[in-house]
Design a protein around this motif. Structure first.
Motif, PDB file in Angstrom:
ATOM      1  N   LEU A 106       0.823  -1.224   0.000  1.00  0.00           N
ATOM      2  CA  LEU A 106       0.000   0.000   0.000  1.00  0.00           C
ATOM      3  C   LEU A 106       0.848   1.261   0.000  1.00  0.00           C
ATOM      4  N   GLU A 151       9.499   0.609   6.397  1.00  0.00           N
ATOM      5  CA  GLU A 151       8.220   1.224   6.772  1.00  0.00           C
ATOM      6  C   GLU A 151       7.188   1.110   5.653  1.00  0.00           C
ATOM      7  N   ASN A 188       3.846  -8.017  13.092  1.00  0.00           N
ATOM      8  CA  ASN A 188       4.944  -7.559  12.231  1.00  0.00           C
ATOM      9  C   ASN A 188       6.044  -8.609  12.277  1.00  0.00           C
ATOM     10  N   GLY A 225       5.359  -3.347   7.911  1.00  0.00           N
ATOM     11  CA  GLY A 225       6.143  -2.386   8.693  1.00  0.00           C
ATOM     12  C   GLY A 225       5.286  -1.279   9.263  1.00  0.00           C
ATOM     13  N   ALA A 226       4.509  -0.610   8.420  1.00  0.00           N
ATOM     14  CA  ALA A 226       3.758   0.559   8.871  1.00  0.00           C
ATOM     15  C   ALA A 226       2.257   0.308   8.970  1.00  0.00           C
ATOM     16  N   THR A 227       1.816  -0.885   8.636  1.00  0.00           N
ATOM     17  CA  THR A 227       0.384  -1.167   8.745  1.00  0.00           C
ATOM     18  C   THR A 227       0.044  -1.514  10.193  1.00  0.00           C
ATOM     19  N   PRO A 228      -0.889  -0.766  10.805  1.00  0.00           N
ATOM     20  CA  PRO A 228      -1.198  -1.001  12.217  1.00  0.00           C
ATOM     21  C   PRO A 228      -1.626  -2.442  12.506  1.00  0.00           C
ATOM     22  N   VAL A 229      -1.305  -2.890  13.709  1.00  0.00           N
ATOM     23  CA  VAL A 229      -1.720  -4.212  14.173  1.00  0.00           C
ATOM     24  C   VAL A 229      -3.240  -4.344  14.070  1.00  0.00           C
ATOM     25  N   MET A 230      -3.949  -3.262  14.364  1.00  0.00           N
ATOM     26  CA  MET A 230      -5.411  -3.266  14.224  1.00  0.00           C
ATOM     27  C   MET A 230      -5.830  -3.742  12.837  1.00  0.00           C
ATOM     28  N   GLU A 231      -5.195  -3.205  11.809  1.00  0.00           N
ATOM     29  CA  GLU A 231      -5.590  -3.544  10.438  1.00  0.00           C
ATOM     30  C   GLU A 231      -5.175  -4.969  10.064  1.00  0.00           C
ATOM     31  N   VAL A 244       0.711  -5.876   3.602  1.00  0.00           N
ATOM     32  CA  VAL A 244       0.624  -7.134   4.344  1.00  0.00           C
ATOM     33  C   VAL A 244       1.108  -8.284   3.467  1.00  0.00           C
TER      34      VAL A 244
END
Lengths: 335, 335
Positions: free
Chosen positions: B192, B301, B295, B263-269, B305
């Motif tokens: 992304l 960064e 991760n 790297g930069a995708t939140p754990v939430m997502e 996914v």
């Protein structure tokens, strides 16, 4: 905004569905999906550990529900307090009759809702005592320490409270140890970029490229200083120069160091900063006994880091060494 | 570029200093700081597990050096192969006389350097056999499977190889099991956003906001499709529709699912996507036995996914359940 989501208004629901699917040891409360407890919760005569807070900080808070850690969690919307009802139902999910230690962070909404939840619990004969983490040294002056926010130091508080409960401590003893953990802990954050709540669609604060915000809060609360970004070595010193005199930490102290990325900062960079922190502490004659590095308490996709130091005595050291298992933190039996 | 680094040309050195300071169970080789081994390496009669690869993927590769996992790792510059000398010295750091299983990913530089390292090892009487992971289903057509790259499926390969070595398997047995793990595994990535190597200072590829690149490699290698970003539900289906027919995975199969942020995708997502993956697999009659979300294998960064599925038999299941401890992966003794 390029995100891995479905409906921006339902990110918490969708996340919880994924977490529960991935971790069968976690259970949602039958009539309240915003309360999640561990399969081992409510063990006979064991004090229940509860926390709660807004979403978007994953693995906090839900990721610290686990063995010898948090028993039940109340889950809020992104960056918003859980309801009083959810805190109350988390108390019920955690109480075996030995009482509940509610260990949470100092935010107005959480304070209000925990207070209301305790009244509901009292009516049902559930004893609840609280420790309110206020480890963020940059969020208010030391003489107004009760105004400081709770940040990643909450992880240390949960670890200590969970270990004491597992060791068979009474509610008063768990509270005293968790209180000691908070009182021995100081944190500070540095923000390198803002983050965007999906339902809002744009950042509600700005950090310019090439600048960093020292003392920023977990929800983008303003820090104490905006300045050009410095090398990791200077960043470490700048953070420690705030933390060390605040407790104070002194030569000969034993400490644990918890360094968390805020979401988008690579693990590589977290360890670069950790190396500088360790070097500065060695120069200061402070002995690191435990290190925790990773995305441990985040703010969506914010770039930046938080640094948390805890001054240890024998009791706190034994608690940190106590085995635990959860999404966010694992301490092995065999270590 | 707003980063937590010192000298952009020395990020690997600085990172290693931090990792070694934080994890006293890891040791650099006396004369080669680009080789790191575990305190438990070289156990008598136990096959040594070695891997290696470029930096920037943390916790891979060094974060999988641990108990019952990888014994020694060769460390390269960012996104670059370690040297042949480093692979050779990792073999020495891992060999107890029972031989070394070198389990690595299919990249030209790694292939060349491992080959040269094996020649050096043979002169010293160290037996080395290899498994080359090629789990990235998007990186070449199935009839050119030997051209496919290795990605996060390497974690499954290391877990299986490490467990078999811990169980006392011979070198041939470890290799056969690790080979089976790779042959039973398929991965695919979705990017992304791009990432920036600190020493380069700007991204060497571009992903537009609002677009996603399906099949992107761990170093930004071009994917198979650039299209507008879709909701997580459709992203899960799009990835699985590539993976399932490729092995193929079929109704009634037992699988492990490994979902890593880049790297930069939140754990939430990551968990939002996992929920959709789990739902689609349930509809397809495929039974998830193990889940790993986080991760786990990153690209600095980068936002995005990777999804990795492994078809399990009893042997692979037993290996995944085997206890292990490392920075990147922990499986508890008490689970």
């Amino acid at each position: 905004m390029n995100r891995v989501i479905n409906n921006p208004d339902l990110v918490v629901e969708d996340m919880l569905r994924g977490i529960l699917a991935a971790h069968p040891e976690l259970h949602a409360a039958p009539e309240n999906p915003r309360v999640v407890s561990h399969a081992h919760a409510r063990q006979k005569d064991r004090v229940g550990i509860v926390t709660g807070g807004g979403s978007g900080h994953e693995p906090a808070f839900i990721g610290y529900v686990g063995r010898n850690l948090v028993d039940a969690v109340a889950i809020g919307e992104i960056f918003s307090s859980p309801t009083a009802k959810s805190f109350f139902e988390a108390f019920k999910a955690a109480d075996s009759g030995a009482g509940v230690a509610c260990l949470y962070g100092n935010y107005a909404g959480d304070n209000m809702n925990v207070k209301m939840a305790i009244k509901l619990a009292e009516r049902e004969g559930i004893r609840v005592r609280t420790v309110v983490a206020n480890d963020d040294a940059a969020s208010a002056p030391k003489d107004e320490i009760e105004k400081r926010r709770g940040v990643a130091g909450e992880i240390v508080m949960w670890k200590v409270g969970g270990a004491r409960a597992a060791q068979g401590a009474t509610l008063d003893e768990v509270i005293a140890s968790a209180r000691k953990a908070v009182d021995s802990t100081r944190s500070i954050g540095v923000g390198l970029s803002a983050c965007t709540i999906p339902a809002v669609g744009k950042a509600n604060f700005v950090i310019k490229d090439g600048e960093m915000e020292v003392g920023i809060g977990h929800h983008g609360e303003p820090g104490i200083l905006v300045q050009p970004t410095v090398p990791a070595r200077d960043m470490a010193r700048l953070m420690l120069d705030r933390l060390l005199p605040d407790l104070p930490f002194a030569r000969g102290d034993k400490v644990s160091v918890l360094l968390s990325g805020l979401g988008a900062t690579p693990v590589m960079e977290q360890y670069i900063l950790y190396g500088e922190v360790a070097e500065y502490l060695r120069e200061a004659g402070i002995d690191i006994q435990f290190s925790f590095v990773g995305n441990l308490f985040t703010s969506l996709e914010m770039m930046g880091v938080t640094l948390t130091l805890t001054k240890l005595d024998d009791e706190l050291s034994a608690c940190l060494a106590h085995p635990c298992q959860s999404i966010g933190l694992n301490v092995g039996d065999a270590r």
